[in-house]
Write a protein that holds these residues in place. Structure first.
Motif, short mmCIF file in Angstrom:
data_model
loop_
_atom_site.label_atom_id
_atom_site.label_comp_id
_atom_site.label_asym_id
_atom_site.label_seq_id
_atom_site.Cartn_x
_atom_site.Cartn_y
_atom_site.Cartn_z
N GLU A 199 0.82 -1.22 0.00
CA GLU A 199 0.00 0.00 0.00
C GLU A 199 0.85 1.27 0.00
O GLU A 199 0.52 2.25 -0.67
N VAL A 200 1.94 1.25 0.77
CA VAL A 200 2.79 2.45 0.89
C VAL A 200 3.85 2.50 -0.20
O VAL A 200 4.46 3.54 -0.42
N HIS A 201 4.04 1.37 -0.91
CA HIS A 201 5.07 1.26 -1.95
C HIS A 201 6.45 1.50 -1.35
O HIS A 201 7.17 2.43 -1.72
N CYS A 202 6.79 0.65 -0.38
CA CYS A 202 8.05 0.79 0.32
C CYS A 202 8.66 -0.58 0.55
O CYS A 202 8.05 -1.61 0.24
N CYS A 203 9.88 -0.59 1.09
CA CYS A 203 10.59 -1.85 1.32
C CYS A 203 11.30 -1.79 2.67
O CYS A 203 12.21 -0.97 2.87
N GLY A 204 10.87 -2.64 3.62
CA GLY A 204 11.47 -2.65 4.94
C GLY A 204 11.09 -1.42 5.75
O GLY A 204 10.31 -0.57 5.30
N LEU A 205 11.65 -1.32 6.94
CA LEU A 205 11.37 -0.16 7.78
C LEU A 205 12.19 1.05 7.32
O LEU A 205 11.65 2.12 7.07
N ASN A 206 13.51 0.87 7.22
CA ASN A 206 14.39 1.95 6.78
C ASN A 206 14.68 1.87 5.29
O ASN A 206 14.60 2.86 4.58
N ASN A 207 15.01 0.67 4.82
CA ASN A 207 15.22 0.39 3.39
C ASN A 207 15.40 -1.11 3.22
O ASN A 207 15.21 -1.88 4.18
N TYR A 208 15.77 -1.53 2.02
CA TYR A 208 15.87 -2.96 1.73
C TYR A 208 16.88 -3.69 2.60
O TYR A 208 16.78 -4.91 2.83
N THR A 209 17.89 -2.97 3.15
CA THR A 209 18.94 -3.63 3.94
C THR A 209 18.39 -4.22 5.24
O THR A 209 19.09 -5.00 5.89
N GLN A 222 11.82 3.15 -1.36
CA GLN A 222 12.40 3.61 -0.10
C GLN A 222 11.84 2.77 1.04
O GLN A 222 10.99 1.91 0.85
N GLY A 223 12.35 3.04 2.25
CA GLY A 223 11.83 2.35 3.42
C GLY A 223 10.45 2.87 3.79
O GLY A 223 10.07 3.99 3.43
N CYS A 224 9.70 2.06 4.53
CA CYS A 224 8.33 2.45 4.90
C CYS A 224 8.32 3.60 5.90
O CYS A 224 7.45 4.48 5.83
N PHE A 225 9.26 3.59 6.84
CA PHE A 225 9.27 4.62 7.87
C PHE A 225 9.49 6.01 7.29
O PHE A 225 8.73 6.94 7.61
N PRO A 226 10.50 6.21 6.44
CA PRO A 226 10.66 7.54 5.82
C PRO A 226 9.44 7.95 5.00
O PRO A 226 9.05 9.13 5.01
N GLN A 227 8.82 7.00 4.31
CA GLN A 227 7.63 7.31 3.51
C GLN A 227 6.48 7.77 4.40
O GLN A 227 5.78 8.74 4.10
N ILE A 228 6.28 7.04 5.51
CA ILE A 228 5.19 7.39 6.42
C ILE A 228 5.46 8.75 7.08
O ILE A 228 4.54 9.57 7.24
N LEU A 229 6.72 9.02 7.45
CA LEU A 229 7.07 10.31 8.04
C LEU A 229 6.80 11.44 7.05
O LEU A 229 6.29 12.51 7.43
N ASP A 230 7.16 11.23 5.78
CA ASP A 230 6.89 12.24 4.76
C ASP A 230 5.39 12.50 4.63
O ASP A 230 4.95 13.64 4.47
N GLU A 231 4.60 11.42 4.69
CA GLU A 231 3.15 11.55 4.59
C GLU A 231 2.60 12.32 5.78
O GLU A 231 1.71 13.17 5.65
N ILE A 232 3.15 12.02 6.97
CA ILE A 232 2.72 12.72 8.18
C ILE A 232 3.05 14.20 8.09
O ILE A 232 2.23 15.07 8.41
N ARG A 233 4.27 14.51 7.62
CA ARG A 233 4.67 15.92 7.50
C ARG A 233 3.82 16.63 6.46
O ARG A 233 3.47 17.81 6.62
N THR A 234 3.47 15.93 5.38
CA THR A 234 2.65 16.52 4.33
C THR A 234 1.28 16.90 4.87
O THR A 234 0.71 17.94 4.50
N ASN A 235 0.74 16.04 5.74
CA ASN A 235 -0.60 16.27 6.28
C ASN A 235 -0.58 16.87 7.68
O ASN A 235 -1.58 16.82 8.39
#
Length: 243
Positions: free
Chosen positions: A152-162, A198-211
């Motif tokens: 749903e978020v189009h991400c990989c892992g929490l921080n990134n694929y590593t 990207q990782g899910c956490f950075p994506q979610i943080l960006d979404e939170i900052r956007t909203n």
């Protein structure tokens, strides 16, 4: 104001207090009922509202949230509505105290979120990343939740694929999850995976900052309602001494 005008204003405030808290009470009862329904019979809930949830586990988690919020709203609505209707100083003071505690907790949570954002990110990463390495691909429910999240978020892992390096999944399959590449079969090349998502956490943080503006507006509106409710309850409480 004349005594008649004061009494009329008091009656108006009292009626508004009753109606407002009656709405809160009914809303809380509805949320509590839905939460119990989801908890007891999540499958039928999914059949009716399948589009609103992507997994039974997510629905079960939501049920606890609905039950807690519904119960709190029921208590607040009852204290405010019944206290105003019966002109009970005890119930009005209890209503004021409960709303005040909730208000203080919200302010404290907001302050902590602002001050300790970096620390929270570090703690979250330290807690979730080991779980991801250990349980992804081994725990079906945990795996399903992460699959849904990454899809749903189009991400990989929490921080990134590593995050999947040296994980149970990578050691078993020799590749990253399908969601990390957006293709099947899963791609094992880390640089290609990293370049795609990207990782899910950075994506979610960006979404939170956007909203953040919308969330801040909603929070400010709720805070204003709470302050107004406390002011009205205290007004009724003090006016009862003059009757």
């Amino acid at each position: 104001l004349s005594p008649g005008a004061k009494m009329g204003f008091f009656t108006f405030i009292k009626v508004m207090m009753i109606l407002f808290n009656l709405a809160i009470f009914l809303g809380g009862g509805t949320l509590l009922g839905v939460g119990i329904w989801v908890k007891v019979d999540g499958e039928s809930f999914l059949n009716v509202f399948g589009a609103l949830s992507s997994s039974v586990l997510q629905v079960v988690n939501v049920s606890y949230l609905l039950i807690v919020i519904g119960a709190i709203l029921l208590v607040i609505g009852f204290l405010g509505c019944y206290g105003a209707q019966k002109e009970s100083k005890c119930l009005l003071m209890m209503f004021f105290s409960v709303v005040l505690i909730i208000f203080i907790a919200e302010v404290a949570a907001a302050v902590v979120a602002l001050v300790f954002t970096g620390l929270a990110e570090t703690l979250l990463t330290g807690l979730v990343t080991p779980l991801l390495k250990e349980k992804y691909g081994q725990d079906p429910q945990f795996t399903h939740i992460w699959n849904v999240t990454m899809t749903e978020v189009h991400c990989c892992g929490l921080n990134n694929y590593t995050d999947f390096n040296n994980s149970h999944w990578f050691e078993t399959h020799g590749s990253y999850p399908m969601q990390c590449s957006g293709a099947w079969p899963p791609l094992a090349h880390p640089h290609l995976c990293a370049s795609l998502l990207q990782g899910c956490f950075p994506q979610i943080l960006d979404e939170i900052r956007t909203n953040a503006g919308v969330a801040g507006g909603v929070a400010a509106g709720i805070a204003a309602l709470e302050i107004a409710a406390m002011a009205v309850s205290m007004y009724l409480y003090c006016r009862l001494d003059e009757k």
